[in-house]
Design an enzyme around this catalytic site. Sequence first.
Site, PDB file in Angstrom:
ATOM      1  N   ASP A  92      30.068 -47.663 -14.820  1.00  0.00           N
ATOM      2  CA  ASP A  92      29.499 -48.659 -15.730  1.00  0.00           C
ATOM      3  C   ASP A  92      28.114 -49.099 -15.271  1.00  0.00           C
ATOM      4  O   ASP A  92      27.939 -49.579 -14.149  1.00  0.00           O
ATOM      5  CB  ASP A  92      30.436 -49.872 -15.828  1.00  0.00           C
ATOM      6  N   ASP A 143      29.142 -44.158  -9.437  1.00  0.00           N
ATOM      7  CA  ASP A 143      29.655 -45.307 -10.173  1.00  0.00           C
ATOM      8  C   ASP A 143      29.598 -44.954 -11.668  1.00  0.00           C
ATOM      9  O   ASP A 143      28.919 -43.999 -12.053  1.00  0.00           O
ATOM     10  CB  ASP A 143      28.768 -46.522  -9.863  1.00  0.00           C
TER      11      ASP A 143
HETATM   12  C1  XBP Z   1      32.175 -52.285 -13.655  1.00  0.00           C
HETATM   13  C2  XBP Z   1      33.205 -53.298 -13.882  1.00  0.00           C
HETATM   14  C3  XBP Z   1      34.262 -53.101 -14.896  1.00  0.00           C
HETATM   15  C4  XBP Z   1      33.796 -53.064 -16.352  1.00  0.00           C
HETATM   16  C5  XBP Z   1      34.955 -53.245 -17.292  1.00  0.00           C
HETATM   17  O1  XBP Z   1      32.735 -51.227 -12.959  1.00  0.00           O
HETATM   18  O2  XBP Z   1      33.205 -54.315 -13.216  1.00  0.00           O
HETATM   19  O3  XBP Z   1      35.146 -54.163 -14.753  1.00  0.00           O
HETATM   20  O4  XBP Z   1      32.928 -54.142 -16.606  1.00  0.00           O
HETATM   21  O5  XBP Z   1      35.991 -52.384 -17.000  1.00  0.00           O
HETATM   22  P1  XBP Z   1      31.824 -50.032 -12.250  1.00  0.00           P
HETATM   23  P2  XBP Z   1      37.524 -52.852 -17.015  1.00  0.00           P
HETATM   24  O6  XBP Z   1      30.378 -50.412 -12.295  1.00  0.00           O
HETATM   25  O7  XBP Z   1      32.396 -49.943 -10.858  1.00  0.00           O
HETATM   26  O8  XBP Z   1      32.114 -48.772 -13.029  1.00  0.00           O
HETATM   27  O9  XBP Z   1      37.665 -53.823 -18.145  1.00  0.00           O
HETATM   28  O10 XBP Z   1      38.307 -51.592 -17.219  1.00  0.00           O
HETATM   29  O11 XBP Z   1      37.772 -53.510 -15.682  1.00  0.00           O
HETATM   30 MG    MG Z   2      28.247 -50.290 -12.087  1.00  0.00          MG
END
Ligand code: XBP
Ligand code: MG
Length: 260
Positions: free
Chosen positions: A12, A10
């Site tokens: 973020d 993952d």
């Molecule tokens: C986390 C998310 C993303 C980010 C923002 O994704 O939910 O939406 O908060 O990114 P992960 P975008 O943990 O799967 O990486 O604004 O590009 O959606």
């Molecule tokens: Mg995440």
Amino acid sequence: MSKLAALLFDVDGTLADTERDGHRVAFNRAFAEAGLDWEWSDGLYGELLAVTGGKERIRHYMERFHGGFSPPGGCLDSFVAGLHAAKNRHYIRLLEEGAVPLRCGVERLLRQARAEGVRLAIATTTSHENVAALLHHTLGPDAESWFEVIGAGDVVADKKPAPDIYHYVLERMRLSPDECIAIEDSANGVRAARGAGLRTVITVNEYTRRDDFDGATLIVDGMGEPGRPFSVLKGEVNGATCLDIKLLGRLVAAPGHPAS
Ligand code: XBP
Ligand code: MG
């Protein structure tokens, strides 16, 4: 008994605290630029993270806190798309400025995996551009090529907690889930990975510490470094002090494949 073939990361909250220090700050800058008095505090953003996807999160916030809001120009879809594009512009600028470093142990684990022939991939809800910028500004211009597949954003119909993005990555790598480990930070992430039949290691952060990680194989407070050991919140690490290929290999070899 399976051998560890690949790590599926993952992005973020797992590779870096991009949510708190990157996306949240960038959303607020986009709101101010659009003349909106919306402000996503640290605490509020923690709640809004229950909704994955930036566009989806903006819509959810509007419905919950600004029910009567009518967008300038009248078209909600294009208003949200414009705000989201502005957010991503600010987000990438923050990455260029070095505002979002990788979490402890991430670079060590990636380099060790490469050295030992363990394949790498990304399975994320954010966009490919955002992933590429994070990798470039933290690990260098060639780091995107370390990952065989980058499964990102809108390439699948349903975002996490749906398992689609993990199915997408596994199909492209021609791997079965019992040869891989997903590394995640959130309840939505573990649900997505488990839904695809993957063993999942969770590295919690301040937003996700109290999430429900039902089905996770191991929960730690970070990846740790040899001199900066992790704390184990759930699972067996046999004396390991940080997340490394030896420990992850043992998790994959352990009996009892956790099919969803
Ligand atoms: C986390 C998310 C993303 C980010 C923002 O994704 O939910 O939406 O908060 O990114 P992960 P975008 O943990 O799967 O990486 O604004 O590009 O959606
Ligand atoms: Mg995440």
